[in-house]
Design an enzyme around this catalytic site. Structure first.
Site, PDB file in Angstrom:
ATOM      1  N   LYS A  10      21.340  27.608  59.309  1.00  0.00           N
ATOM      2  CA  LYS A  10      19.886  27.441  59.464  1.00  0.00           C
ATOM      3  C   LYS A  10      19.443  28.005  60.807  1.00  0.00           C
ATOM      4  O   LYS A  10      20.179  27.915  61.803  1.00  0.00           O
ATOM      5  CB  LYS A  10      19.564  25.953  59.373  1.00  0.00           C
ATOM      6  N   PRO A  94      29.119  29.349  64.071  1.00  0.00           N
ATOM      7  CA  PRO A  94      29.599  28.791  65.332  1.00  0.00           C
ATOM      8  C   PRO A  94      29.212  27.317  65.494  1.00  0.00           C
ATOM      9  O   PRO A  94      28.137  26.906  65.055  1.00  0.00           O
ATOM     10  CB  PRO A  94      28.955  29.669  66.406  1.00  0.00           C
ATOM     11  N   VAL A  95      30.119  26.543  66.100  1.00  0.00           N
ATOM     12  CA  VAL A  95      29.906  25.098  66.293  1.00  0.00           C
ATOM     13  C   VAL A  95      29.124  24.894  67.599  1.00  0.00           C
ATOM     14  O   VAL A  95      29.329  25.620  68.570  1.00  0.00           O
ATOM     15  CB  VAL A  95      31.280  24.384  66.339  1.00  0.00           C
ATOM     16  N   ALA A 100      22.945  24.147  62.469  1.00  0.00           N
ATOM     17  CA  ALA A 100      23.163  23.110  61.457  1.00  0.00           C
ATOM     18  C   ALA A 100      24.493  23.266  60.715  1.00  0.00           C
ATOM     19  O   ALA A 100      24.591  22.961  59.530  1.00  0.00           O
ATOM     20  CB  ALA A 100      21.994  23.076  60.455  1.00  0.00           C
ATOM     21  N   GLY A 101      25.517  23.733  61.409  1.00  0.00           N
ATOM     22  CA  GLY A 101      26.833  23.955  60.792  1.00  0.00           C
ATOM     23  C   GLY A 101      27.379  22.731  60.067  1.00  0.00           C
ATOM     24  O   GLY A 101      27.825  22.828  58.927  1.00  0.00           O
ATOM     25  N   GLY A 102      27.339  21.568  60.716  1.00  0.00           N
ATOM     26  CA  GLY A 102      27.849  20.344  60.098  1.00  0.00           C
ATOM     27  C   GLY A 102      26.968  19.886  58.949  1.00  0.00           C
ATOM     28  O   GLY A 102      27.463  19.481  57.882  1.00  0.00           O
ATOM     29  N   ASP A 136      19.252  17.168  59.389  1.00  0.00           N
ATOM     30  CA  ASP A 136      19.015  18.530  58.879  1.00  0.00           C
ATOM     31  C   ASP A 136      19.583  18.760  57.478  1.00  0.00           C
ATOM     32  O   ASP A 136      19.444  19.852  56.923  1.00  0.00           O
ATOM     33  CB  ASP A 136      19.660  19.559  59.822  1.00  0.00           C
TER      34      ASP A 136
END
Ligand code: C5P
Length: 287
Positions: A10, A94-95, A100-102, A136
């Site tokens: 996102k 990328p973390v 909103a990776g997780g 998110d």
């Protein structure tokens, strides 16, 4: 049974923060966009009655702190199923980037499980589980271009972002989300994005109008790391971006280009200097 699902990143086209609420959270007004950069999620349904997770990044927690595990547990409970699942997360987003990776991994788990079992839960039920998982997740579940209010769970679908190429760059540091909220609370006065202006530019399909107005209030909190963010923004604009801002609480920065070649050209020097850079494209509605 094996389920494969893409978990798309996102970006914030705009981000505005209101006052801190009674529950400690802030009311937000954000325009959000799904892009093609994605983690690959694999879910193996087994008979263990347990939810487990594995990822290609050793520092990512694979217990209940992992939103994908939390979402899977909520889905099995709500759907009344007892099988259990082993989740594999191949992380490319990328973390600690504000992308909103997780949350998107969790959303992909909800979409994937529900599709594989022939949709036992309605869209409304999935959205309810998404909101229980994290702020998110509901947006990541729906995808496309949306206006998000409240904690991010009050969603309105918008017309798709006009076709464009996005160049994203993440410097080597990450920024703590609660820390930035606190900094914002103690800062007197602040600029606000012209959300209404962006909404009408979106409605008109006017990419330049959107890009000219993109703004993220977190860039303006007086954090010294925002100097690096400003530096990357300048490089994106110099390379021909129509607009560039930080996404979420950072530290990733992106620029929107109408010319794909210009976007491709800036990636190698950005990657060399800051560690991570890639081009990506907008993705439409997912659910
Ligand atoms: O949603 P997430 O768990 O990433 O939020 C981390 C922290 O950021 C929260 O604990 C809260 O301090 C702050 N936050 C907030 N208002 C929001 C979202 C997050 O104050 N709408």
């Amino acid at each position: 049974m094996t389920i494969n699902e893409k978990a798309y990143a996102k970006l914030n086209i705009s981000l505005d923060v209101g006052r801190r609420r009674e529950d400690g959270y802030h009311d937000m007004v954000m325009i959000m966009q799904t892009v093609s950069l994605a983690d690959d999620i694999r879910i193996d349904i087994n008979g263990s009655g347990e939810i487990s997770a594995l990822s290609n990044l050793p520092f990512i927690p694979c217990d209940e702190r992992n939103l994908a595990v939390k979402a899977a547990r909520l889905w099995f409970e709500a759907a009344g199923r007892t099988e259990g699942a082993a989740i594999s997360l191949n992380k490319r987003i990328p973390v600690g980037a504000g992308m909103a990776g997780g949350s998107t991994d969790a959303a992909a788990v909800l979409r994937g499980l529900n599709r594989a079992f022939d949709s036992p839960l309605s869209k409304e039920e999935l959205l309810d589980l998404a909101s229980k998982t994290g702020s998110d997740v509901a947006f990541c579940l729906c995808g496309g271009t949306m206006l998000a209010k409240g904690k991010g769970e009050v969603l309105t679908r918008l017309r798709d972002l006009p076709d464009c190429t996005v160049a994203i760059c993440k410097p080597r540091f990450s920024v703590s989300t609660p820390e930035l909220f606190t900094k914002l609370d103690t800062r007197p006065g602040r600029h606000h994005p012209d959300t209404v202006g962006i909404l009408s530019s979106l409605e008109e399909g006017d990419l330049r109008g959107i890009c000219r107005r993109m703004y993220n209030v977190f860039e303006d909190v007086g954090d010294r790391r925002m100097k690096v963010v400003a530096e990357i923004k300048s490089k994106l604009i110099d390379a021909g971006a129509l607009g560039a801002i930080m996404t979420g609480t950072g530290s990733a920065v992106f620029g929107i280009f109408s010319d794909e070649a210009d976007a491709e050209e800036v990636i190698a020097p950005l990657r060399k200097e800051y560690g991570f850079a890639t081009t990506t494209r907008p993705v439409g509605k997912l659910l």
